[in-house]
Design a protein around this motif. Structure first.
Motif, PDB file in Angstrom:
ATOM      1  N   HIS A   1     114.018 126.338  80.014  1.00 27.01           N
ATOM      2  CA  HIS A   1     114.761 125.163  80.546  1.00 27.01           C
ATOM      3  C   HIS A   1     113.720 123.732  80.304  1.00 27.01           C
ATOM      4  CE1 HIS A   1     117.364 127.683  82.898  1.00 27.01           C
ATOM      5  NE2 HIS A   1     117.981 126.697  83.152  1.00 27.01           N
ATOM      6  N   LEU A   2     112.590 124.235  80.437  1.00 28.44           N
ATOM      7  CA  LEU A   2     111.673 123.182  79.886  1.00 28.44           C
ATOM      8  C   LEU A   2     111.253 122.717  78.500  1.00 28.44           C
ATOM      9  CD1 LEU A   2     108.866 123.221  82.861  1.00 28.44           C
ATOM     10  CD2 LEU A   2     110.861 121.597  82.637  1.00 28.44           C
TER      11      LEU A   2
ATOM     12  N   LEU B   1     102.862 126.398  80.699  1.00 28.46           N
ATOM     13  CA  LEU B   1     102.580 125.354  81.904  1.00 28.46           C
ATOM     14  C   LEU B   1     101.119 125.206  82.058  1.00 28.46           C
ATOM     15  CD1 LEU B   1     105.605 126.466  84.358  1.00 28.46           C
ATOM     16  CD2 LEU B   1     105.607 124.592  82.876  1.00 28.46           C
ATOM     17  N   ASP B   2     100.662 123.844  82.306  1.00 32.27           N
ATOM     18  CA  ASP B   2      99.376 123.762  82.854  1.00 32.27           C
ATOM     19  C   ASP B   2      99.184 124.151  84.231  1.00 32.27           C
ATOM     20  OD1 ASP B   2      98.369 122.353  80.433  1.00 32.27           O
ATOM     21  OD2 ASP B   2     100.014 121.219  80.707  1.00 32.27           O
ATOM     22  N   LEU B   3     100.155 124.134  85.048  1.00 33.37           N
ATOM     23  CA  LEU B   3     100.247 124.522  86.477  1.00 33.37           C
ATOM     24  C   LEU B   3     101.651 125.080  86.837  1.00 33.37           C
ATOM     25  CD1 LEU B   3      98.829 124.677  89.297  1.00 33.37           C
ATOM     26  CD2 LEU B   3      99.505 122.032  89.476  1.00 33.37           C
TER      27      LEU B   3
ATOM     28  N   MET C   1      99.128 115.690  95.159  1.00 32.12           N
ATOM     29  CA  MET C   1     100.035 115.159  96.259  1.00 32.12           C
ATOM     30  C   MET C   1     101.479 114.381  95.418  1.00 32.12           C
ATOM     31  SD  MET C   1      97.419 113.277  98.603  1.00 32.12           S
ATOM     32  CE  MET C   1      96.394 113.014  97.159  1.00 32.12           C
TER      33      MET C   1
ATOM     34  N   LEU D   1      99.060 113.962  89.925  1.00 35.52           N
ATOM     35  CA  LEU D   1     100.578 113.862  89.937  1.00 35.52           C
ATOM     36  C   LEU D   1     101.090 113.272  90.778  1.00 35.52           C
ATOM     37  CD1 LEU D   1     100.466 117.874  89.565  1.00 35.52           C
ATOM     38  CD2 LEU D   1     100.444 116.395  87.931  1.00 35.52           C
TER      39      LEU D   1
ATOM     40  N   LEU E   1     105.215 116.582  86.914  1.00 36.18           N
ATOM     41  CA  LEU E   1     105.346 117.621  88.157  1.00 36.18           C
ATOM     42  C   LEU E   1     106.961 117.600  88.317  1.00 36.18           C
ATOM     43  CD1 LEU E   1     104.366 118.919  90.291  1.00 36.18           C
ATOM     44  CD2 LEU E   1     104.364 116.806  91.797  1.00 36.18           C
ATOM     45  N   VAL E   2     107.368 118.696  87.965  1.00 33.51           N
ATOM     46  CA  VAL E   2     108.786 118.940  87.790  1.00 33.51           C
ATOM     47  C   VAL E   2     109.368 119.469  89.098  1.00 33.51           C
ATOM     48  CG1 VAL E   2     110.670 120.081  86.283  1.00 33.51           C
ATOM     49  CG2 VAL E   2     108.545 119.683  85.232  1.00 33.51           C
TER      50      VAL E   2
ATOM     51  N   GLU F   1     114.614 121.375  86.309  1.00 31.59           N
ATOM     52  CA  GLU F   1     114.065 121.870  85.039  1.00 31.59           C
ATOM     53  C   GLU F   1     114.809 121.616  83.731  1.00 31.59           C
ATOM     54  OE1 GLU F   1     114.604 123.775  87.688  1.00 31.59           O
ATOM     55  OE2 GLU F   1     112.616 124.122  88.470  1.00 31.59           O
TER      56      GLU F   1
ATOM     57  N   VAL G   1     114.937 118.006  82.842  1.00 30.29           N
ATOM     58  CA  VAL G   1     113.742 117.286  82.336  1.00 30.29           C
ATOM     59  C   VAL G   1     113.401 117.998  80.928  1.00 30.29           C
ATOM     60  CG1 VAL G   1     111.146 117.490  82.853  1.00 30.29           C
ATOM     61  CG2 VAL G   1     112.622 117.111  84.634  1.00 30.29           C
ATOM     62  N   GLY G   2     113.778 119.278  80.628  1.00 31.93           N
ATOM     63  CA  GLY G   2     113.725 119.788  79.291  1.00 31.93           C
ATOM     64  C   GLY G   2     114.476 118.966  78.484  1.00 31.93           C
TER      65      GLY G   2
ATOM     66  N   LEU H   1     112.709 116.062  77.685  1.00 28.57           N
ATOM     67  CA  LEU H   1     111.362 116.330  76.789  1.00 28.57           C
ATOM     68  C   LEU H   1     111.966 116.346  75.415  1.00 28.57           C
ATOM     69  CD1 LEU H   1     109.202 118.727  79.198  1.00 28.57           C
ATOM     70  CD2 LEU H   1     108.743 115.943  78.539  1.00 28.57           C
ATOM     71  N   LYS H   2     112.914 117.046  75.159  1.00 25.22           N
ATOM     72  CA  LYS H   2     113.262 117.238  74.025  1.00 25.22           C
ATOM     73  C   LYS H   2     113.634 116.043  73.007  1.00 25.22           C
ATOM     74  CE  LYS H   2     115.318 121.787  74.690  1.00 25.22           C
ATOM     75  NZ  LYS H   2     116.485 122.767  74.750  1.00 25.22           N
TER      76      LYS H   2
ATOM     77  N   ARG I   1     102.276 117.781  73.330  1.00 26.05           N
ATOM     78  CA  ARG I   1     102.274 118.592  74.268  1.00 26.05           C
ATOM     79  C   ARG I   1     100.610 118.828  74.931  1.00 26.05           C
ATOM     80  NH1 ARG I   1     101.660 120.855  78.146  1.00 26.05           N
ATOM     81  NH2 ARG I   1     102.260 122.542  78.820  1.00 26.05           N
TER      82      ARG I   1
ATOM     83  N   LEU J   1      99.674 116.408  77.527  1.00 23.49           N
ATOM     84  CA  LEU J   1     100.628 116.315  78.701  1.00 23.49           C
ATOM     85  C   LEU J   1     100.384 117.421  79.579  1.00 23.49           C
ATOM     86  CD1 LEU J   1     103.046 114.649  79.674  1.00 23.49           C
ATOM     87  CD2 LEU J   1     104.484 116.543  78.627  1.00 23.49           C
ATOM     88  N   PHE J   2     100.168 117.033  80.654  1.00 23.32           N
ATOM     89  CA  PHE J   2      99.763 118.105  81.834  1.00 23.32           C
ATOM     90  C   PHE J   2     101.270 118.295  82.508  1.00 23.32           C
ATOM     91  CE2 PHE J   2      98.930 119.779  85.942  1.00 23.32           C
ATOM     92  CZ  PHE J   2      97.996 120.419  85.654  1.00 23.32           C
ATOM     93  N   ILE J   3     101.726 119.676  82.363  1.00 23.76           N
ATOM     94  CA  ILE J   3     103.152 119.854  83.051  1.00 23.76           C
ATOM     95  C   ILE J   3     102.844 120.962  84.066  1.00 23.76           C
ATOM     96  CG2 ILE J   3     105.427 120.836  82.591  1.00 23.76           C
ATOM     97  CD1 ILE J   3     105.483 120.203  79.751  1.00 23.76           C
ATOM     98  N   ALA J   4     103.342 120.520  85.276  1.00 24.21           N
ATOM     99  CA  ALA J   4     103.303 121.646  86.367  1.00 24.21           C
ATOM    100  C   ALA J   4     104.807 121.728  86.725  1.00 24.21           C
ATOM    101  CB  ALA J   4     102.417 120.963  87.480  1.00 24.21           C
ATOM    102  N   ALA J   5     104.999 122.856  87.249  1.00 25.49           N
ATOM    103  CA  ALA J   5     106.340 123.096  87.903  1.00 25.49           C
ATOM    104  C   ALA J   5     106.163 124.384  89.139  1.00 25.49           C
ATOM    105  CB  ALA J   5     107.398 123.805  86.605  1.00 25.49           C
TER     106      ALA J   5
END
Lengths: 120, 165
Positions: free
Chosen positions: A26-27, A32-34, A119, B91, B111-112, B117, B120-121, B124-125, B131, B134-138
């Protein structure tokens, strides 16, 4: 917008893998970093603050996140964190929680475990 | 003791005799006697102070209400230090729509929010980003997602607050 996961998807290790792959798809990213496991709904109303199904999902998530990525929990209360860490589970990198003055118990618990916060 | 039973109050004390208006105590008169008027000004006029400015006065720029500086993501702190030399990105933006994605890209962190998702995807496209920078958290929900917020603090008041979140 449909959710990525259905409520009962994470009850099995295979479901966690599928859900993680679906999340990446989806992303549109390779990794993923986290990745945080939201444990709030699972622990809500449960007699066990760290249910076996969530513990299994956590173990699988820790195993599938590639090296260089971090795993964390989200919205974990202090009872959940206590049960999680005393059970020998891998310590989460972060506990994403909403910052609120009434969350002091969670914050104090995380400080006691030298945890860190992100946060939103 | 006075004959009426009351002691005379000193000047300036409530109930006592009044003092002269203005700076009082002869300050104006003393300043007029020792100061010289600026060039082009009259030597002295009642109510004009030629002496040094009384302490405590502030300029209009100091008393004006400060204006908030515009948000500049480039000047915001990007991360905080973690043990072991690692850096945890701040974040500060939970991405829930395409507009937030652009803000998060400037912050180099995503922070997704759960359930967004795909949205946001798509954003992003459409955006061009590196990449690796870029720090991506989900999130993955660990249980039923329609149960509402967790009771994070075991108190009735906190529960009520959390339900409003």
């Amino acid at each position: 917008m449909p959710r990525v996961l259905t409520p009962d998807l994470l009850c099995s290790p295979a479901s966690v893998r599928a859900a993680y792959a679906q999340l990446l798809a989806h992303l549109g990213v390779a990794h993923l970093d986290l990745c945080c496991l939201d444990v709030s709904a699972a622990a809500r109303g449960a007699t066990d603050p760290w249910p076996a199904s969530v513990a299994a999902a956590w173990e699988v998530l820790c195993s599938i996140v590639p090296e260089g990525g971090a795993v964390g929990v989200a919205h974990a209360g202090w009872r959940t964190l206590d049960a999680m860490l005393t059970s020998g589970a891998k310590k989460p990198a972060v506990n994403v929680c909403e910052l609120h003055p009434l969350l002091s118990q969670v914050i104090h618990a995380c400080h006691a475990w030298h945890n860190h916060f992100a946060m939103d | 003791m006075a004959s009426d039973g009351c002691q005379a109050l000193p000047p300036g004390v409530p109930g006592g005799p009044p003092v002269s208006a203005g700076y009082g105590n002869g300050q104006v008169a003393a300043a007029a006697a020792t100061s010289t008027a600026p060039p082009g000004e009259k030597p002295y006029a009642a109510g004009v102070w030629y002496g040094p400015a009384p302490t405590g006065w502030r300029t209009s720029s100091e008393t004006a209400t400060p204006t908030e500086k515009p948000f500049d993501a480039a000047k915001e702190p990007r991360s905080v230090a973690l043990p072991g030399g690692l850096r945890l990105p701040l974040l500060g933006v939970a991405v829930t729509d395409a507009a937030s994605v652009s803000v998060s890209l400037r912050l180099d962190s995503l922070l997704v929010s759960p359930g967004h998702e795909a949205e946001v995807g798509n954003a992003l496209k459409a955006a061009s980003f590196e990449r690796e920078k870029l720090f991506i958290a989900a999130f993955l929900p660990g249980g039923p997602t329609d149960a509402g917020p967790e009771l994070l603090v075991p108190s009735k008041h906190a529960t009520e607050i959390c339900h409003e979140c």
